[in-house]
Design an enzyme around this catalytic site. Structure first.
Site, mmCIF file in Angstrom:
data_model
loop_
_atom_site.group_PDB
_atom_site.id
_atom_site.type_symbol
_atom_site.label_atom_id
_atom_site.label_comp_id
_atom_site.label_asym_id
_atom_site.label_seq_id
_atom_site.Cartn_x
_atom_site.Cartn_y
_atom_site.Cartn_z
ATOM 1 N N ALA A 41 -29.193 3.069 6.906
ATOM 2 C CA ALA A 41 -27.706 3.500 6.825
ATOM 3 C C ALA A 41 -27.665 2.191 7.532
ATOM 4 O O ALA A 41 -26.516 0.979 6.931
ATOM 5 C CB ALA A 41 -26.638 4.277 7.184
ATOM 6 N N TYR A 42 -27.698 1.823 9.039
ATOM 7 C CA TYR A 42 -27.924 0.830 9.511
ATOM 8 C C TYR A 42 -28.923 -0.244 8.895
ATOM 9 O O TYR A 42 -27.587 -1.541 8.643
ATOM 10 C CB TYR A 42 -28.636 1.131 10.812
ATOM 11 C CG TYR A 42 -28.375 -0.041 11.668
ATOM 12 C CD1 TYR A 42 -27.608 -0.313 12.826
ATOM 13 C CD2 TYR A 42 -29.982 -1.030 12.272
ATOM 14 C CE1 TYR A 42 -27.591 -1.656 13.397
ATOM 15 C CE2 TYR A 42 -29.696 -2.381 13.222
ATOM 16 C CZ TYR A 42 -28.101 -2.571 13.179
ATOM 17 O OH TYR A 42 -28.134 -3.328 14.658
ATOM 18 N N SER A 43 -30.282 -0.206 8.577
ATOM 19 C CA SER A 43 -30.735 -1.390 7.405
ATOM 20 C C SER A 43 -29.971 -1.947 6.628
ATOM 21 O O SER A 43 -29.494 -3.000 6.108
ATOM 22 C CB SER A 43 -31.630 -1.486 7.440
ATOM 23 O OG SER A 43 -32.630 -0.325 8.955
ATOM 24 N N SER A 74 -26.255 -1.762 6.224
ATOM 25 C CA SER A 74 -25.251 -1.942 6.352
ATOM 26 C C SER A 74 -25.680 -3.750 6.596
ATOM 27 O O SER A 74 -24.795 -4.864 5.795
ATOM 28 C CB SER A 74 -24.217 -1.665 7.413
ATOM 29 O OG SER A 74 -24.794 -1.320 8.345
ATOM 30 N N LYS A 75 -26.766 -3.813 7.369
ATOM 31 C CA LYS A 75 -26.793 -5.404 7.871
ATOM 32 C C LYS A 75 -27.435 -6.301 6.459
ATOM 33 O O LYS A 75 -27.050 -7.379 6.874
ATOM 34 C CB LYS A 75 -27.793 -5.009 9.309
ATOM 35 C CG LYS A 75 -26.969 -4.046 9.940
ATOM 36 C CD LYS A 75 -26.115 -4.911 10.727
ATOM 37 C CE LYS A 75 -25.373 -4.546 12.527
ATOM 38 N NZ LYS A 75 -24.820 -5.708 13.570
#
Length: 234
Positions: A140-142, A144-145
């Site tokens: 999710a973090y990867s 979204s970035k």
């Protein structure tokens, strides 16, 4: 380059989200050293304004309260779920995107028009080396970035003729409070992949951001600047 009008021009005014700690706080300090008037916004205590960057009404209220700015640094972000993709629930996925990607979109949409009207502006969005590599256990973090990088490139192209430059910074693992909630195994893997064999500091990232916020940058927009201790491969 479209420099400021004259020596009589008032000091530049910056707004830094996520400005209560970590990279945001270090950036606010570094910009003040350059004589910039800095306002900070965060959900955490200690910022000049309280804002939920994922909420359209909260961002609109912030824009009304703080007024026009010349520099916008979108540093607010969350790590999101530390879990394999197949174990990630939709609510956590959406929350991560809401803060990390929607937040950048909403802030740019709120503050860029004033910069365009005045013919000068600098926007710096915080992405991550995870956006390029894709961190296992942090999809999710990867993702979204990665959205932040694509958004930066799109806005940069759209505003290129206006005097407003939009760039992104993609750090590797940095010693910040946000990483206190990151899986230690993920952090250890990140450090092992970094040729400098250490984490970066918030001050090091702030130095790069300050440069991107200045007149010293005049022919770069829609670009991604890695700060990865040698980890980045493209």
């Amino acid at each position: 380059m479209q420099p400021r009008a004259s020596s009589a021009t008032p000091p530049l005014r910056a707004l830094v989200t996520g400005g209560a700690s970590g990279i945001g706080a270090a950036t606010a300090q570094r910009l003040r050293e350059d004589g910039v008037e800095v306002l900070t916004a965060d959900l955490a205590a200690g910022a000049d304004f309280s804002v939920d960057v994922s909420d359209e009404q909260s961002v609109a209220a912030l824009a009304a309260a703080c007024g026009p700015v010349d520099i916008l640094v979108n540093s607010a972000g969350i790590i999101g779920p530390n879990a394999p993709v197949l174990d990630t629930d939709l609510a956590s996925w959406r929350k991560t995107f809401a803060v990390n990607a929607d937040g950048v979109f909403l802030m740019c949409r709120a503050f860029a028009p004033g910069m365009v009207e005045r013919g000068w502006g600098r926007i710096v969005n915080l992405a991550s080396i995870a956006a390029k590599d894709g961190n296992a256990g942090m999809a999710a973090y990867s993702s979204s970035k990665a959205a932040v990088i694509a958004l930066t490139k799109s806005i940069g192209k759209e505003l290129a003729p206006t005097g407003v430059l939009v760039n992104a910074v993609a750090p590797a693992a940095i010693e910040t409070p946000m990483n206190a909630t990151t899986d230690p195994a993920v952090l250890a893997r990140s450090q092992a992949m970094t040729p400098m064999q250490r984490f970066g500091t918030a001050a090091e990232i702030a130095e790069l951001i300050a440069w991107l916020c200045s007149d010293r940058v005049s022919f770069s927009t829609g670009a991604v600047y890695d700060a990865s201790g040698g980890r980045a491969t493209y």
